[in-house]
Motif scaffolding. Sequence first.
Motif: not given
Length: 752
Positions: A411-438
Motif C-alpha cells: 500500500d505504498t507509492i514511491y514518487f519524485l517530488g520537488a519544492g517540498k524541502e524548504s530552503g532548497r532549489d524548488p526544482y531539485y527532485q527527491h524520492l518520497y514514499k506515501v501510503g495509499l491512505d494518504g
Amino acid sequence: MDFDFALAEQMLPENLAKLADNLNVRAHFFGDSSFWYRKDVHFTREFEDELGNPTNEETQGKEYIRVDIKTNTVTPAFHHQRLAASLAKRLHTTVHPYLLPFDEFEYSDDGTTVLFTVDGIRYTASLDTYQLTRVRNYRPAAEHEVVSPDGQWAAYLRGNNLAVRSLATGEVRLLTRDGKKDCGYGIRPDFYGTKTVDDLQHKKQRPMVLWSPDSSRIVTHRLDQRRVPLRPVMQYVPDGEYTPAKVHFVHYPVAGTEPLPMVEHVVLSLDGKRTDLHQNPLEIRNTDSLLSPYWQNLWWAEDGDSVYYIHPTRGYRSMQLFEANAATGAVRLVYEEKSDSFMDLDMRQNKENIVPDVRVLKSKNAFVWSSQRDGYYHLYLHSLKDGEMIRALTKGEWVVREIVDVDEEGDTIYFLGAGKESGRDPYYQHLYKVGLDGGEPTLLTPEDAEHSVQMSPSKEFFLDTFSRVNTAPVTHLRKTDGSLVQTIEEADISRALKAGYVLPEPFTVKAADGQTDLYGILVRPRHFDGTKKYPLVEYEYGAPQVFITPKSFSFVRPWGQSLAQLGFAVMIMDGRGTPGRSKAFHDFSAEALGRGAGLVDHAAAIPQLALKYPWLNTSRVGIHGFSGGGYGSARAIMSYPETYKVAVASCGDHDNRMYDSTWWERYMGLGDFGRFEEQDNQSLVGNLVGHLLLMHGDVDDNVHPNLTMRLVDALIAADKEFDMLLIPNRGHPLAREKYVAHRTWAYFLRNL
C-alpha cells in the motif's frame, strides 16, 4: 575572419563525456536482490603505431561490477582477463579485458554462465572454465524491430502491415494484410519531426506496438492520415552531381487542421486472432501516437486482460482515461478531468518512466491519477469502477514530478517530488514514499541536490544518484526505509576540470513582477579575470512545455562550455510560463505563446546579474536557441533591443499558427487564430536594431523552413539588415551540427 575553435571543440558535450568517469550508474537487476553495472576505468593501452613502433596511450574502458545487496558484497561480474583471452582466441584478434566487445550481458538462470552478443553472434561463457559456446539458431533483433518480453519474437513493419519473426527459428507471421499507404498498421504520423531526413537516410522505422506481458499479443493502431493536408519539403542538394532539386511531401496538420490523423486500436495475437477495440477513431493530438516510444500513453495491465490509455480532447482542456478489454474489445471511459486551462498530463520531461503518472491498481479496484486541480501537481486515488475520487494522496505548495513505483501489497507509492524541502532549489527532485491512505510523505533521499533513482524489482532497495551542476554525482544504494546500505560510486571529473571545464554557478533573481523567484546558472569565462569586463551569451528556449536549466551535473547543454573557452559568460534560466512549479507559474504562457516562456523575465534578470557579477558587460549581451529557442531568440532581440544586441535563431517556429496543431492548440486553444497575431515574430521586425542570424535546415519537416522565410520576407519588407544560413540536407536537430556551432560562435565573436 578565421577563428581557432580547437579549445572550444574540446568542450563539446560528446568530448567532455570522455573526460569524466561514472557520471551515471545504470543498474541491471537480476535475481531477488542483485544487480550489475558498468564502471569506467582507465588504463595504459600498449599498441603499435602506423610505422610499427611500440607506443602506449591512456585509455578509458569499462569494468563490469556485480553487487549482491543482501550480502553487501561488491565483486567483478566475471573474470575480465579470462573472458578477454577466450574472446581473443575465438575472434582471432586482440581483446583487452577493459575493452570487451559488448555492452550488455545476462547471467543464466543458474548463475553458472554469462550470455552476450558480439557482431550479431550470441555466446555463452562458463564462469568456471570461460569456455565459449556459440548459441545456435540465434537471430538478433534489428534496431527497427520491437522484441517481445520473453525475447522470442520481434515485431516489424512490412510496408503498411505488421509482421513478427521468431528470433529462434526465423519463422515469419504476417499479422495484418489490409494496410494501405498512409493508412497502415503500426506506422507513425508523418509529422513526428524527422521523417524526411529519416527517409533520405533510408532509416527503417520501428512499429508503434506494445507487447502483452506474456508475449502472446500486440496492441497497435491503424493510422489513417490520407485526408491530412500535404506539405512540401524542398531538398535543394540531392545526391548526384547533376541531380536537380527534389520536393518531398509530408502529411502535416497545422493549427486548426481538419481532419487530424485518425487511429483505431487493435489487439493482434500470434495465433492470428484479431480484436478491434470498440471505439470510434481517435484523433492524434500529439506529434506521435499514444504508442510513442517517447511519451507512451497506452499500457497493458500486468495480468494482460486489459489495455489502458489516456487521450486528450482537442484543445487539451480535458484528459480521458479509457479501459479496453483485450479479449472482447469493449471500451469504457473510466475517468475524465476537465480544466479551463491547458493540461499537460501526457507530456513528460527527463523521466525514467515514459508512461504518464497514472497507475491502475487492480487489486484495489482503484487507480492513481496525477492532477493540477489544486494548483500543483499531486496524486489522487480514484475508484476504478466509477472514476470517483477516493482521497488526495499528496498535497501542498510543491509538486509531484514522477511516480517511480507502486507497491500494491505494501500500500505504498514511491514518487519524485520537488519544492517540498524548504530552503532548497524548488526544482531539485527527491524520492518520497506515501501510503495509499494518504498522510505525510516520507523523505528517502535527504541530500540537498537533484536525485535520480532506480528501484529494485523487489521494491526493497533503490539506487540514488545525486548531484548539482557544480558537484560531481554520487551514487548510493539505499533501502526503501531510507537507510543507507553503501556508496556505489563517486564520479571523477578531475580530468574535465584540468582540461578547462568551468563549473556553473547557480543564481536566483526576481521575475519582472518583482516577486517571483527564478533560478538559473552562470558559467564564467575560462581564465576569468575579475578586473575585466566580459560579454554575456544566453542560451534560451522560448516555449512552455519544458524547463531547460540543468539541475544535476551534466554535459548535455549545447556549447555553454565552448563559449566560455572563447571568452564569454554564459547564462541559462527559466522564466514564468514553464513547467515544474505551480499551475499559476505555468499559466503565464496560457494563450500567450508570444511571451516566449517569460522573455520579459529574462530581460529583467540581466541587470540583476550585473549587480551580483559586476564584471558582466551588459551592453554586450547575445542570445541563441533552437526551435522554440529560435523563436524566443529572434523575439528577444526584437522585443528588448535595449538588452539583446546579437541573436542567433535556429530552426525557429516564428509564427506558431503555421506550426503543428499540437503546439498551438494545446497552449492557445481553439477558435479565431487572428486574435493572436501579436505572437507572430513578423509583427516585431520594425524593432530590429542589433545583429540577427537566422539558420534553418532545408528538409526540416518539424518546424518547416516556411516559418523562417516568412520572417525573412517581413525583414526585407522593413528594409532590415540581417544574416541567414539555409543548410542543405539538414532537418530539425541543428544543435548536433558542428558547422552550426562554428557559425554561432563566430557570429558572437564578430558582433559582441
